[in-house]
Design an enzyme around this catalytic site. Sequence first.
Site, PDB file in Angstrom:
ATOM      1  CE  LYS A  13       4.323  -4.203   4.123  1.00  0.00           C
ATOM      2  NZ  LYS A  13       4.225  -3.757   3.216  1.00  0.00           N
ATOM      3  NE  ARG A  85       3.194   1.923   5.499  1.00  0.00           N
ATOM      4  CZ  ARG A  85       2.822   1.384   5.262  1.00  0.00           C
ATOM      5  NH1 ARG A  85       1.921   0.340   6.311  1.00  0.00           N
ATOM      6  NH2 ARG A  85       1.988   1.292   4.729  1.00  0.00           N
ATOM      7  NE  ARG A 120      -2.649  -6.291  -2.296  1.00  0.00           N
ATOM      8  CZ  ARG A 120      -2.262  -5.864  -1.658  1.00  0.00           C
ATOM      9  NH1 ARG A 120      -1.169  -5.762  -1.031  1.00  0.00           N
ATOM     10  NH2 ARG A 120      -1.664  -4.198  -1.676  1.00  0.00           N
ATOM     11  NE  ARG A 153      -5.189  -2.149  -0.455  1.00  0.00           N
ATOM     12  CZ  ARG A 153      -3.493  -2.675   0.254  1.00  0.00           C
ATOM     13  NH1 ARG A 153      -3.216  -3.846   1.506  1.00  0.00           N
ATOM     14  NH2 ARG A 153      -2.582  -1.703   0.295  1.00  0.00           N
ATOM     15  NE  ARG A 164      -0.247   1.420  -1.546  1.00  0.00           N
ATOM     16  CZ  ARG A 164      -0.361  -0.200  -2.050  1.00  0.00           C
ATOM     17  NH1 ARG A 164      -0.895  -0.023  -3.208  1.00  0.00           N
ATOM     18  NH2 ARG A 164      -0.230  -1.232  -1.705  1.00  0.00           N
TER      19      ARG A 164
END
Length: 214
Positions: A13, A85, A120, A153, A164
């Site tokens: 996203k 969400r 990431r 992160r 998540r």
Amino acid sequence: MRIILLGAPGAGKGTLAEMLEERKGLSHISTGDLLRKEVKENTALGKEARKFMDKGLLVPDALVVEVLKKNLNSDSGFVLDGFPRNINQAKMLEENDIDVDTVISLRVKDAIIISRLSGRRICSKCGKIYHLVNMPPKKEGVCDVCGGALFQREDDREEVIKKRLEIYRKESEELIDYYAKRSKLKEVDANAEAEDTYGKLIEVLEEDGKKREN
Ligand code: AP5
């Protein structure tokens, strides 16, 4: 264009929203980024949000809505990344007369999601997103754009990723159904590399735009 990008953690996203911002001039509004900024600045809202984010849980709707309202200018084109969400948040957009043209659901296989999240890295200065294998910086640990240091992160740890994903699965079905019933929903296969996925996304958006004009 006013677009919502739905998709699991790691679906891409943020990466696609950055591309839409650079190439189509849309404002990229990521509630995740806005909340992380509040956490970094140690605001009262950030301190509260952190308790949920570190565990991979959703931040209470009232806090997210507060941060979104401060940052969303609904008079111009935008791409919403990470909001809504749940149904409650989707209804909040309607209640505040924030209309969207198209809602994109990004579909990605689980195995790909895990490898994307664990690799990431993000620039601590400008927020540009990298991946150690798929989109590495030219110089290890350093942002190509601004020279900032790259970091991982907090919530990209394996046990938090699992939580998540679990929450996304629980909430997303109802949300996807909500937008399908309003004829706003389009699906995009997001398993391929970013440029290919961006190409598919643009095709879908253009096709949808033509339909709305007719
Ligand atoms: P948020 O920041 O929104 O995280 P997320 O939804 O879990 O999504 P991610 O940012 O992890 O993934 P992404 O889909 O943007 O993937 P990316 O492009 O970076 O939310 C974090 C937390 O904040 C939540 O857990 C919650 O606590 C809170 N929160 C946020 N919004 C909320 C809300 N509305 N309500 C309540 N709480 C909220 O890509 C991932 C990696 O893959 C990158 O390394 C990238 O380089 C790579 N990559 C991307 N696309 C491709 C591709 N096509 N091919 C190869 N590699 C790719």
